[in-house]
Structures are given as C-alpha cells and as structure tokens.
Design an enzyme around this catalytic site. Structure first.
Site, PDB file in Angstrom:
ATOM      1  N   GLY A 188      -6.288  -6.850  26.599  1.00 31.08           N
ATOM      2  CA  GLY A 188      -5.247  -5.837  26.549  1.00 31.08           C
ATOM      3  C   GLY A 188      -5.051  -5.162  27.885  1.00 31.08           C
ATOM      4  O   GLY A 188      -5.349  -5.733  28.944  1.00 31.08           O
ATOM      5  N   SER A 189      -4.570  -3.949  27.861  1.00 31.09           N
ATOM      6  CA  SER A 189      -4.224  -3.219  29.080  1.00 31.09           C
ATOM      7  C   SER A 189      -5.457  -2.574  29.711  1.00 31.09           C
ATOM      8  O   SER A 189      -6.439  -2.276  29.022  1.00 31.09           O
ATOM      9  CB  SER A 189      -3.202  -2.124  28.767  1.00 31.09           C
ATOM     10  OG  SER A 189      -3.797  -1.091  28.001  1.00 31.09           O
ATOM     11  N   PRO A 190      -5.412  -2.317  31.028  1.00 26.02           N
ATOM     12  CA  PRO A 190      -6.519  -1.614  31.678  1.00 26.02           C
ATOM     13  C   PRO A 190      -6.755  -0.228  31.079  1.00 26.02           C
ATOM     14  O   PRO A 190      -7.906   0.223  31.001  1.00 26.02           O
ATOM     15  CB  PRO A 190      -6.054  -1.514  33.140  1.00 26.02           C
ATOM     16  CG  PRO A 190      -5.141  -2.686  33.327  1.00 26.02           C
ATOM     17  CD  PRO A 190      -4.428  -2.830  32.012  1.00 26.02           C
ATOM     18  N   GLY A 193      -8.631  -0.768  28.007  1.00 21.59           N
ATOM     19  CA  GLY A 193      -9.893  -1.369  28.412  1.00 21.59           C
ATOM     20  C   GLY A 193     -10.914  -0.320  28.832  1.00 21.59           C
ATOM     21  O   GLY A 193     -12.110  -0.443  28.536  1.00 21.59           O
ATOM     22  N   GLU A 210     -10.553  -8.754  29.219  1.00 24.13           N
ATOM     23  CA  GLU A 210      -9.472  -9.579  29.753  1.00 24.13           C
ATOM     24  C   GLU A 210      -8.248  -8.674  29.879  1.00 24.13           C
ATOM     25  O   GLU A 210      -7.572  -8.381  28.895  1.00 24.13           O
ATOM     26  CB  GLU A 210      -9.194 -10.769  28.822  1.00 24.13           C
ATOM     27  CG  GLU A 210     -10.354 -11.733  28.676  1.00 24.13           C
ATOM     28  CD  GLU A 210     -10.677 -12.484  29.962  1.00 24.13           C
ATOM     29  OE1 GLU A 210      -9.793 -12.541  30.858  1.00 24.13           O
ATOM     30  OE2 GLU A 210     -11.793 -13.001  30.080  1.00 24.13           O
ATOM     31  N   CYS A 250      -0.213 -11.626  30.909  1.00 19.16           N
ATOM     32  CA  CYS A 250      -1.066 -11.161  32.005  1.00 19.16           C
ATOM     33  C   CYS A 250      -1.184 -12.204  33.101  1.00 19.16           C
ATOM     34  O   CYS A 250      -1.409 -11.858  34.265  1.00 19.16           O
ATOM     35  CB  CYS A 250      -2.450 -10.794  31.474  1.00 19.16           C
ATOM     36  SG  CYS A 250      -3.317 -12.152  30.665  1.00 19.16           S
TER      37      CYS A 250
END
Length: 482
Positions: A188-190, A193, A210, A250
C-alpha cells in the site's frame, strides 16, 4: 460471524498442531489456489471490471495469470526449498556438522492493496502457504467486489482452519494491528505503511512493506537511433504507464527523462502510440481501466489545477467525472516543485522532463527519494553502468517496463521509502520463513587447560583457527610450531 479473537486462536492452534509444516499440506493448498483461479476465471474478470474497469486481457495478465503462474512455480519447487541446507563448517569446530532449516514464522497477516486486488492478495498468500504458515488475509475494502469474492470463495478451496479472510475498512485494520502477529506483509501507500510499522514495533513483529514511489524512465535517444527501436520504446513506455490499471500501479512509470533535443520526437511517438492503443477517443476504449473511486479521481484532477501545471499539458487532459475516467495525459516540464513532481502520481498523468543531456538523469534521480524501479531505455553501456553504480532503487530494468514484476526468478521489492523486504518465487518462500541454524557436535578433541603452558597453547590454537590458518594449526598440533 466468527470473532477476530476466535479466528486467531484457531489459527494458532492449527499452527501448533504442525499440520501446515508438512509438504503434503502445502502442496494441497497450492493446488487448491490454482484450482480456485481456473474454476472462477470469469467471476474474477467480472469482479475486476466492476471494481476497476479492467479488460479481461489486462485482468489475466496482471491478476489471474500472475497467481496461477506463481502457485505453479512454488508447487514445483517447494519440496526442494523446504529441505535443510548443509553448511561446510571451519576446522575450528571439528568434529561437527551444520545445516540451515527453513521454518515457518507462524500466524501471518497479509494486507492487500486495491489496484491489483487479486494478485496482491493471492501472490503473497502463495508464499506464506509455501513456507507453512497460517494466514489472515485482509483484502482492500476499496475494491469491494474482489474483496467479497475472496472472502466467499477462499474458504471453499483452502483449509479454513489455516487461512482466513477478514473484510472491513480502517477500523478492522486498526483492530488487526493491535494483535501480535509472527509476520506482517503489507502492500500500500507509505503513509499507511508507517502506521503498520509502528503497530508492528509494539510487538517486535517482522514486517515486509511493499510501498509506492516515483519510478522514472530514462530515455536515451542518442544511443537508440533506429526508427523501429524508437517505436518499440514508445510502445513500452505507453504500455508501462497506462497499461497497468491506468497508471494506478506502484511499478508503473511516474515520469520520463529525455534529452531536450529529442523531446519533440518522443512526444510525437507517444501521441501516435496512445492513439494506436486507445483510439481517437480513449474514453470510449474498453482497453483502459478507470480511476478506482471519486476520492482518487479528485486527487488526480487536483494535480493539474495549478495553472503552471495545466499549461504544461501537451496531450490529453480531458476527464469524465461520471465514468471516473481521466484521459492518458502528457505534461512537458511541469514545475519541479509542484505536487505532480513531488508526490507519487498513481494515475494516467505522465510528466516528461527535459535535460541538457541524458547523463543529468543520474543527478536528477538521486535528488529524490529512492524509487521502487528505474526504467532505462539505452544501448550505451557506460550509461547503464552509471545507473547501476550511482543510483539506488528496488530494481532496474533496461529497455522494457513491468517485466521484472512478472519474473519469479528475480526478487521484487523496494528500498527506503519505496519499502523493504522482497518476494516472488523462492524469495516469497524466504520472506515467510525463518532460517534456523543447527549445529551438532561430537565429544572428541576437547582442548582443556591443565597447566599454564597449555593455556598458551590453547590461545595460539584459537588465534590460528580464527584466522583459518589450518597449516599453522596442524604444525602446532604436531609440535613443529611454537
């Protein structure tokens, strides 16, 4: 509905029973995943079209086929991967044997993303099963049709005592992260994350993240001089940007770098290719996905509202709010401090940045966070070497796009803000396994100090052995070395 605590208790009990460690159980589950995707192919296409507007060809290439390929690959190799690996031990430890045994972590949590809601759920699951874990799979609520399919279908094929699907939104994710897991795998997104990693830190749980990043494409037209090769380059750029979920990927191309004197030629090739792929009116095309929801549609539209960014649009730019469609759009030299150049785009907008010469691409990339992937189209071996030795990224692909994601023989993963950890093929098995070192020693050859000179002998012996000076060790034992 079974409570979360009850589900976790059942999974832990199942893991403690040892059943998931057997090669027979692992292979049966992998065969069941293959059977699941083959017997439900049309249902999967329907769910993917409903959530994201994916054409069946795209759905098979990026979702269904990926899972089937991954499960088949692991099925063929898992028994070999499970086997203990003998280790050659230094003479210092004689008499002894050593080996490394891969063992499952235990109960793992897999949190999937919405842009590839089937492959990013089932591909990590393949790795977790291959390694012998029990699993909670949390699909993304942003792709509700695919989430519902997984929740309803997986219990019909896979062992329900070992693999459970839990649906829900942010509140369910929060509850899941409050529990102790033996491993967490998140895509997913930072931003999310960081939340996952913070929660995992409370329990010292190992994490694979990831995440996303701004993946550049370097276009070296000074070395690619053949018209046919330039056309192939344009096709691969268009395919790598708008082919995977309309840029909502991504690993998709975020922006392109090109020598200023080749910019006009590149833009014309891209325009021609876009029309060839998606027709004169792309919003009528069935070959391009739509934006996942209104929130992401508005986020993408806001990126071009800056007057300086809007003025840089050289192709496309039209939108259809009702259909959640944004036309493939190219921007030439938008401001480098604008949001479109500082945030991951994750959509069908492609900035093209011109440079005085293509060698400047190294410094340009290094001035930004480390990307998940660098794509470079070049035949210049010196430039290739500079990219490999002077930049850092999760991976590098020369003269193509996306293919590294599909290759089970290579690890896939990011670095720094683009994530950490890796998976695919054997690397998925390793990601969900702990490598346990095992040493067995005998009772012979014990160095035991009995009087002061013997202490000196033992010290000299250890020094020689630690430095792998085996000739010195032998001479010492024979009394030929003092």
């Amino acid at each position: 509905m079974e409570s979360l605590e009850g589900s976790l208790a059942e999974l832990r009990q199942m893991f403690k029973s040892g059943k998931t460690r057997s090669v027979a159980w692992r292979k049966n589950q992998l065969r069941a995943i293959i059977q699941l995707v083959r017997e439900n192919e049309e249902k999967l296409y329907k769910a993917l079209y409903q959530d994201l507007g994916k054409h069946s060809v795209e759905a098979y290439r990026d979702e269904v086929g990926v899972v089937e390929k991954s499960a088949s690959y692991c099925l063929s190799h898992v028994e070999k991967w499970m086997a203990p690996k003998k280790s050659r031990l230094p003479l210092l430890f004689f008499p002894a044997t050593g080996e490394v045994i891969p063992e499952p972590f235990g109960v793992v949590l897999i949190m999937a993303s919405w842009n590839f809601p089937i492959s990013l759920a089932l591909d990590p699951l393949v790795g977790a099963i291959s390694a012998g874990n029990t699993v909670v799979l949390k699909p993304s609520e942003i792709a509700p049709a695919c989430s519902s399919f997984l929740a309803n279908t997986i219990p019909m094929y896979l062992d329900p005592a070992a693999i459970k699907v839990i649906e829900g939104g942010a509140d369910i994710c929060e509850k899941l992260l409050q529990h102790k897991w033996d491993k967490i795998f998140f895509t997913g997104s930072p931003r999310v994350g960081r939340i996952v990693m913070t929660a995992a830190a409370n329990h010292l749980t190992p994490v694979t993240l990831e995440l996303g990043a701004k993946c550049p494409a370097i276009l070296d037209f000074s070395s690619i001089t053949s018209p046919s090769e330039k056309k192939v380059t344009a096709k691969r750029i268009v395919g790598g940007k708008w082919g995977p979920c309309s840029g909502q990927a991504c690993v998709g191309i975020d922006y392109a770098l090109v020598d200023e004197k080749y910019a006009t030629e590149l833009l014309e090739l891209l325009r021609i290719t876009i029309k060839k792929f998606y027709g004169e009116n792309p919003r009528e095309s069935k070959s391009i996905s739509r934006i996942v929801n209104k929130h992401h549609f508005e986020r993408l539209r806001s990126l071009t509202k800056d007057p300086l960014v809007a003025a840089s649009i050289v192709h496309g730019g039209s939108v259809d709010e009702e259909k959640l469609f944004i036309e493939p759009t190219i921007l030439l030299n938008p401001p480098l401090d604008s949001e479109i150049m500082t945030q991951e785009i994750f959509g069908p907008l492609l900035p093209v940045i011109t440079l005085n010469n293509i060698q400047e691409s190294i410094e340009f990339i290094n001035s930004r966070p480390k990307p998940l992937t660098i794509y470079a189209f070049t035949k210049d071996e010196t430039l290739k070497d500079q990219i490999l030795t002077r930049t850092t990224s999760g991976s590098v692909t020369f003269n193509d796009t996306m293919v590294q994601f599909l290759c089970d023989a290579l690890p896939f993963g990011g670095i720094d803000q683009s994530g950490f950890g890796r998976y695919h093929g054997k690397y998925s098995f390793d990601t969900f396994s702990h490598e346990k070192a095992v040493m067995q020693r005998g009772f012979l050859f014990e160095l035991e100090p009995r009087y002061p000179p013997w202490n000196n002998f033992k010290l000299e012996f250890i020094k020689l052995a630690y430095n792998y000076n085996y000739i010195g060790v032998i001479l010492l034992l024979l009394g030929l070395k003092k």
